[in-house]
Design a protein around this motif. Structure first.
Motif, PDB file in Angstrom:
ATOM      1  N   UNK A  70      58.265  93.198  48.979  1.00 28.16           N
ATOM      2  CA  UNK A  70      59.119  93.582  50.098  1.00 28.16           C
ATOM      3  C   UNK A  70      59.951  94.832  49.807  1.00 28.16           C
ATOM      4  N   UNK A  71      60.037  95.224  48.560  1.00 27.50           N
ATOM      5  CA  UNK A  71      60.859  96.368  48.180  1.00 27.50           C
ATOM      6  C   UNK A  71      60.073  97.669  48.331  1.00 27.50           C
ATOM      7  N   UNK A  72      60.769  98.797  48.510  1.00 30.05           N
ATOM      8  CA  UNK A  72      60.085 100.092  48.590  1.00 30.05           C
ATOM      9  C   UNK A  72      59.263 100.402  47.331  1.00 30.05           C
ATOM     10  N   UNK A  73      59.803 100.027  46.170  1.00 33.96           N
ATOM     11  CA  UNK A  73      59.092 100.266  44.919  1.00 33.96           C
ATOM     12  C   UNK A  73      57.811  99.443  44.858  1.00 33.96           C
ATOM     13  N   UNK A  74      57.908  98.190  45.324  1.00 35.25           N
ATOM     14  CA  UNK A  74      56.722  97.334  45.346  1.00 35.25           C
ATOM     15  C   UNK A  74      55.665  97.839  46.306  1.00 35.25           C
ATOM     16  N   UNK A  75      56.098  98.414  47.431  1.00 36.10           N
ATOM     17  CA  UNK A  75      55.148  98.985  48.377  1.00 36.10           C
ATOM     18  C   UNK A  75      54.432 100.186  47.783  1.00 36.10           C
ATOM     19  N   UNK A  76      55.152 100.934  46.970  1.00 34.78           N
ATOM     20  CA  UNK A  76      54.557 102.123  46.362  1.00 34.78           C
ATOM     21  C   UNK A  76      53.635 101.781  45.200  1.00 34.78           C
ATOM     22  N   UNK A  77      53.891 100.631  44.542  1.00 27.67           N
ATOM     23  CA  UNK A  77      53.099 100.230  43.369  1.00 27.67           C
ATOM     24  C   UNK A  77      52.630  98.785  43.537  1.00 27.67           C
ATOM     25  N   UNK A  78      51.981  98.506  44.652  1.00 26.07           N
ATOM     26  CA  UNK A  78      51.601  97.132  44.984  1.00 26.07           C
ATOM     27  C   UNK A  78      50.539  96.559  44.049  1.00 26.07           C
ATOM     28  N   UNK A  79      49.783  97.404  43.376  1.00 29.47           N
ATOM     29  CA  UNK A  79      48.715  96.911  42.504  1.00 29.47           C
ATOM     30  C   UNK A  79      49.246  96.244  41.232  1.00 29.47           C
ATOM     31  N   UNK A  80      50.482  96.539  40.871  1.00 29.74           N
ATOM     32  CA  UNK A  80      51.027  96.013  39.617  1.00 29.74           C
ATOM     33  C   UNK A  80      51.012  94.486  39.606  1.00 29.74           C
ATOM     34  N   UNK A  81      51.433  93.871  40.733  1.00 32.55           N
ATOM     35  CA  UNK A  81      51.453  92.407  40.814  1.00 32.55           C
ATOM     36  C   UNK A  81      50.517  91.906  41.919  1.00 32.55           C
ATOM     37  N   UNK A  87      47.013  84.327  40.288  1.00 31.40           N
ATOM     38  CA  UNK A  87      46.903  84.187  38.834  1.00 31.40           C
ATOM     39  C   UNK A  87      47.898  83.168  38.292  1.00 31.40           C
ATOM     40  N   UNK A  88      49.113  83.161  38.825  1.00 28.04           N
ATOM     41  CA  UNK A  88      50.121  82.194  38.364  1.00 28.04           C
ATOM     42  C   UNK A  88      49.718  80.753  38.695  1.00 28.04           C
ATOM     43  N   UNK A  89      49.359  80.431  39.945  1.00 20.94           N
ATOM     44  CA  UNK A  89      48.892  79.067  40.232  1.00 20.94           C
ATOM     45  C   UNK A  89      47.641  78.699  39.445  1.00 20.94           C
ATOM     46  N   UNK A  90      46.766  79.677  39.210  1.00 23.06           N
ATOM     47  CA  UNK A  90      45.559  79.412  38.418  1.00 23.06           C
ATOM     48  C   UNK A  90      45.931  78.972  37.006  1.00 23.06           C
ATOM     49  N   UNK A  91      46.819  79.717  36.365  1.00 17.02           N
ATOM     50  CA  UNK A  91      47.258  79.368  35.013  1.00 17.02           C
ATOM     51  C   UNK A  91      47.943  78.015  34.996  1.00 17.02           C
ATOM     52  N   UNK A  92      48.744  77.742  36.022  1.00 13.50           N
ATOM     53  CA  UNK A  92      49.470  76.476  36.088  1.00 13.50           C
ATOM     54  C   UNK A  92      48.504  75.294  36.226  1.00 13.50           C
ATOM     55  N   UNK A 132      36.700  87.659  40.003  1.00 19.69           N
ATOM     56  CA  UNK A 132      37.750  86.642  40.069  1.00 19.69           C
ATOM     57  C   UNK A 132      37.160  85.238  40.062  1.00 19.69           C
ATOM     58  N   UNK A 133      36.110  85.031  40.851  1.00 21.81           N
ATOM     59  CA  UNK A 133      35.475  83.719  40.925  1.00 21.81           C
ATOM     60  C   UNK A 133      34.856  83.328  39.586  1.00 21.81           C
ATOM     61  N   UNK A 134      34.174  84.277  38.948  1.00 29.57           N
ATOM     62  CA  UNK A 134      33.563  83.998  37.647  1.00 29.57           C
ATOM     63  C   UNK A 134      34.629  83.646  36.615  1.00 29.57           C
ATOM     64  N   UNK A 135      35.769  84.331  36.680  1.00 32.16           N
ATOM     65  CA  UNK A 135      36.860  84.058  35.744  1.00 32.16           C
ATOM     66  C   UNK A 135      37.426  82.662  35.953  1.00 32.16           C
ATOM     67  N   UNK A 136      37.605  82.269  37.211  1.00 33.15           N
ATOM     68  CA  UNK A 136      38.130  80.929  37.515  1.00 33.15           C
ATOM     69  C   UNK A 136      37.211  79.849  36.961  1.00 33.15           C
TER      70      UNK A 136
END
Length: 203
Positions: A70-81, A87-92, A132-136
């Protein structure tokens, strides 16, 4: 279409879609994560408290990612997360499968949900979804083998088969959807270009 202007416009369109769907998927992941605590209570009452703490930690991290998008920085660098929402629910889920030490644990079904969510809520290419599917599936098999002393079993084979079938459906659907999205954007872009030409010729 090899028009550089078109390719630039389509890349911008994809970027906007990725931000929107990543934000939506993160919010949905938070809701589903917390609601599954009820299942933990009835499936593994002795581990429900620990599982809830892990779920809560996952939710807090997801909330931070949602704020980032939602932040301007996140919009500019959305690929980071960009992949954090799954990935977080997968690990959990993988950790919970391992921690349960239950050969009949139904938590693998959560991985099916993740595969479907990736296919439905991400404007990725079929190659990205294939990876992604192969990794799961690979991570699930590794975790299950670790809990079963590296022995194959009926439930493991059956669960892996269902995951593979889900993965095939998701990747196939992504291939068809990506082509449809590309064609729809191409038609809109051509109509817009024709409109601009018509307007300029009338001036």
């Amino acid at each position: 279409m090899n028009n550089p202007e078109f390719q630039k416009a389509y890349a911008k369109h994809n970027r906007q879609d990725q931000i929107y769907y990543s934000t939506l998927a993160t919010a949905l992941s938070i809701i589903l994560n917390l609601s599954c605590s009820i299942m933990d209570h009835y499936m593994y009452p002795d581990k429900a408290g620990l599982f809830f703490e892990v779920r809560l930690a996952c939710v807090l991290l997801l909330a931070a990612v949602w704020i980032w998008f939602k932040s301007p920085l996140g919009n500019a660098h959305h690929r980071i997360f960009g992949a954090t929402w799954y990935a977080l629910p997968l690990a959990m889920i993988l950790w919970m499968i391992y921690a349960a030490h239950d050969p009949t644990a139904p938590y693998y079904a959560g991985l099916n949900i993740i595969l479907l969510a990736v296919g439905l809520l991400s404007p990725w290419t079929y190659r990205q979804n294939l990876v992604s599917a192969a990794l799961v599936v690979l991570l699930y098999v590794v975790v299950e083998l670790c809990t079963r002393n590296y022995e194959l079993s009926g439930p493991l084979v059956a669960n892996t088969t269902f995951l593979l079938l889900t993965a095939v459906i998701v990747v196939s659907g992504t291939l068809a959807n990506s082509r449809q999205r590309y064609r729809a954007f191409e038609l809109r872009w051509e109509l817009d270009q024709n409109r601009k030409l018509t307007e300029s010729s009338l001036k």
